[in-house]
Design an enzyme around this catalytic site. Sequence first.
Site, PDB file in Angstrom:
ATOM      1  N   GLY A 167     -16.151  74.185-109.323  1.00 21.86           N
ATOM      2  CA  GLY A 167     -17.407  74.012-110.048  1.00 21.86           C
ATOM      3  C   GLY A 167     -18.631  74.213-109.184  1.00 21.86           C
ATOM      4  O   GLY A 167     -19.604  74.859-109.606  1.00 21.86           O
ATOM      5  N   ILE A 168     -18.627  73.690-107.966  1.00 23.92           N
ATOM      6  CA  ILE A 168     -19.779  73.815-107.078  1.00 23.92           C
ATOM      7  C   ILE A 168     -19.938  75.258-106.619  1.00 23.92           C
ATOM      8  O   ILE A 168     -21.040  75.816-106.634  1.00 23.92           O
ATOM      9  CB  ILE A 168     -19.641  72.866-105.871  1.00 23.92           C
ATOM     10  CG1 ILE A 168     -19.609  71.413-106.336  1.00 23.92           C
ATOM     11  CG2 ILE A 168     -20.789  73.079-104.880  1.00 23.92           C
ATOM     12  CD1 ILE A 168     -19.203  70.422-105.254  1.00 23.92           C
ATOM     13  N   THR A 245     -21.214  72.117 -97.300  1.00 20.70           N
ATOM     14  CA  THR A 245     -21.614  70.966 -98.110  1.00 20.70           C
ATOM     15  C   THR A 245     -20.384  70.243 -98.644  1.00 20.70           C
ATOM     16  O   THR A 245     -20.493  69.426 -99.554  1.00 20.70           O
ATOM     17  CB  THR A 245     -22.495  71.401 -99.296  1.00 20.70           C
ATOM     18  OG1 THR A 245     -21.794  72.402-100.059  1.00 20.70           O
ATOM     19  CG2 THR A 245     -23.824  71.953 -98.826  1.00 20.70           C
ATOM     20  N   ALA A 246     -19.212  70.541 -98.078  1.00 15.35           N
ATOM     21  CA  ALA A 246     -17.957  69.945 -98.554  1.00 15.35           C
ATOM     22  C   ALA A 246     -17.683  68.652 -97.797  1.00 15.35           C
ATOM     23  O   ALA A 246     -18.180  67.588 -98.172  1.00 15.35           O
ATOM     24  CB  ALA A 246     -16.815  70.946 -98.398  1.00 15.35           C
ATOM     25  N   ARG A 247     -16.912  68.736 -96.730  1.00 13.41           N
ATOM     26  CA  ARG A 247     -16.645  67.611 -95.846  1.00 13.41           C
ATOM     27  C   ARG A 247     -16.632  68.136 -94.416  1.00 13.41           C
ATOM     28  O   ARG A 247     -16.155  69.233 -94.142  1.00 13.41           O
ATOM     29  CB  ARG A 247     -15.296  66.944 -96.169  1.00 13.41           C
ATOM     30  CG  ARG A 247     -15.299  66.114 -97.440  1.00 13.41           C
ATOM     31  CD  ARG A 247     -16.162  64.861 -97.292  1.00 13.41           C
ATOM     32  NE  ARG A 247     -16.056  63.958 -98.432  1.00 13.41           N
ATOM     33  CZ  ARG A 247     -16.864  63.967 -99.469  1.00 13.41           C
ATOM     34  NH1 ARG A 247     -17.835  64.878 -99.529  1.00 13.41           N
ATOM     35  NH2 ARG A 247     -16.721  63.090-100.451  1.00 13.41           N
ATOM     36  N   ASP A 271     -24.582  69.937 -94.115  1.00 13.95           N
ATOM     37  CA  ASP A 271     -24.961  68.706 -94.813  1.00 13.95           C
ATOM     38  C   ASP A 271     -23.934  67.610 -94.566  1.00 13.95           C
ATOM     39  O   ASP A 271     -24.158  66.460 -94.944  1.00 13.95           O
ATOM     40  CB  ASP A 271     -25.078  68.976 -96.319  1.00 13.95           C
ATOM     41  CG  ASP A 271     -25.604  67.773 -97.094  1.00 13.95           C
ATOM     42  OD1 ASP A 271     -26.566  67.137 -96.611  1.00 13.95           O
ATOM     43  OD2 ASP A 271     -25.052  67.463 -98.164  1.00 13.95           O
ATOM     44  N   GLU A 276     -19.504  60.881 -89.920  1.00 14.07           N
ATOM     45  CA  GLU A 276     -20.764  60.366 -90.455  1.00 14.07           C
ATOM     46  C   GLU A 276     -20.819  58.845 -90.376  1.00 14.07           C
ATOM     47  O   GLU A 276     -19.799  58.178 -90.583  1.00 14.07           O
ATOM     48  CB  GLU A 276     -20.919  60.814 -91.918  1.00 14.07           C
ATOM     49  CG  GLU A 276     -21.013  62.318 -92.075  1.00 14.07           C
ATOM     50  CD  GLU A 276     -21.084  62.758 -93.535  1.00 14.07           C
ATOM     51  OE1 GLU A 276     -21.223  61.879 -94.417  1.00 14.07           O
ATOM     52  OE2 GLU A 276     -20.998  63.966 -93.794  1.00 14.07           O
ATOM     53  N   HIS A 294     -26.217  64.472 -95.239  1.00 14.24           N
ATOM     54  CA  HIS A 294     -25.376  64.365 -96.433  1.00 14.24           C
ATOM     55  C   HIS A 294     -26.233  64.080 -97.677  1.00 14.24           C
ATOM     56  O   HIS A 294     -26.101  63.054 -98.339  1.00 14.24           O
ATOM     57  CB  HIS A 294     -24.314  63.280 -96.266  1.00 14.24           C
ATOM     58  CG  HIS A 294     -23.102  63.510 -97.127  1.00 14.24           C
ATOM     59  ND1 HIS A 294     -21.838  63.140 -96.750  1.00 14.24           N
ATOM     60  CD2 HIS A 294     -22.963  64.096 -98.353  1.00 14.24           C
ATOM     61  CE1 HIS A 294     -20.973  63.474 -97.698  1.00 14.24           C
ATOM     62  NE2 HIS A 294     -21.641  64.054 -98.686  1.00 14.24           N
ATOM     63  N   THR A 297     -25.806  64.929-103.103  1.00 13.34           N
ATOM     64  CA  THR A 297     -26.021  64.329-104.426  1.00 13.34           C
ATOM     65  C   THR A 297     -27.085  63.230-104.395  1.00 13.34           C
ATOM     66  O   THR A 297     -27.110  62.372-105.278  1.00 13.34           O
ATOM     67  CB  THR A 297     -24.703  63.742-104.968  1.00 13.34           C
ATOM     68  OG1 THR A 297     -24.194  62.776-104.047  1.00 13.34           O
ATOM     69  CG2 THR A 297     -23.670  64.837-105.171  1.00 13.34           C
TER      70      THR A 297
END
Length: 347
Positions: A167-168, A245-247, A271, A276, A294, A297
Site C-alpha cells: 500500500g505505501i 521509511t520502513a524499518r 526516517d 531508535e 521516525h 505517521t
Amino acid sequence: MPPRILICSTIVWAHDDVKALLGDIGEIVYVDSPDRKAFLSEFKPGGKYEGTIGIYRENTSASKIGVFDRELIAGLPSSVKWIAHNGAGYDPVDVHACIAKGIYLSNTPGAVDDATATTALYLLISTLRQYARAERSLRELKWKPEGVNKVAHDVTGKTLGILGLGGIGLRLAELVQSFPMRVIYHSRHRNPNAPSYCEYFENVEEMLAQTDVLSVHVPLRQDTVGLVGEKWIRKLKPKSIIINTARGKVIDEEALIKALEDGHLAAAGLDVFPNEPEVNPRFFGFPQVTLLPHMGTENQDSQRKMEVRALMNLKDFLTTGRGKDLVIEYNQHPALLTALQKVKSKL
C-alpha cells in the site's frame, strides 16, 4: 461475564470511538499496570483482566510493560484470542509466539499509506535537490551551501525503484507521477493492483541496476533483517540514493555508511534507524543525507485512522469471528485460519 477488551495504551484521537465501537460488545478495561509483572498477574482468576478476549496495543505501552515478546505472550491466558496492534509494522509483537498459542494478530495497513508515502516523497525530493542541506546552511547564515548545484538533480525523468509494492509503495508510485518518474519495483510476487506505469522486476538485481532512487517498503521480519546489504547496495547504479521509511534494521547500516563514504551512494534519506531513538553519529558527517526522527505517521489525521482501524479489527473479530487485517504470517498456517471460521460460535 461479558468478554473483556483491554485497551493497552492511551487512545489519543479516537477516544470517543472506543465506547461507540466496542461498548455494546464487551467490558472495556483500560490497562493501568505499572510494570510487566503486575500486568500479567491481573489475568489470574479474580484479577481485573480475567476473561480478556481481545487486546488493543500501541507502541507507547512498551514503556511500562515492554514489547509483546515471547515471554509476555506466554504469560497471557488461553482466553486471549486477538491482539489488535496499532501500526503497519508489527515487529514489537512476536507473531510466531502468537501463532504457537493460537492468538490472532492484526495491524493497520492502509491507514498509514498516505502519511508514510508522503514522508518518502519528501526524503526523495530533499535528497535529489539537497534541500535539507540548503536549509541547514541558511540557518547557519551561510546562504547556499558551496557546490550544491554540482550534486543536486531534478526529480523529473529519474527512475524510482520500489522494494515492496504494498500500500505505501503504491501510494508513492502514484505521487511521483506528478513529475513524472519512471517507476520500477520488486516484490515477492507481482502486485495485481499495480498500475501499468509500474514495471515489475522478478530479478531484484536487474531492478537495482536501473535504479536512481531506491525506496524501501518491506516489513521487518526475521528474513528481512539486513535485506538491503552490501551486495544489493553495490548493484545499484553509481551515485544512486536510498530512501528508508520502513524499518532501520531492513538495511545493513554499516554497508550503507560505507557506500556513502566511498561515493557509491550519492545520498540517503532516512526516517528509521536500527536502534531508535539512537542514531549512528556517523550519519551526521554526511551533509548530503536527510534525516528524520521516525516522522512517517506523526500527524493527527493518520494516527486517528490507525486507532480506529485497530479498534475496528477488534470489533470485527468479536462480532463476526474475523478481522480484516490479519498479518501475513497466518497464511502459512491454514489450520489456524480454519479454526478462525469457528470462533464466532464460541464468543
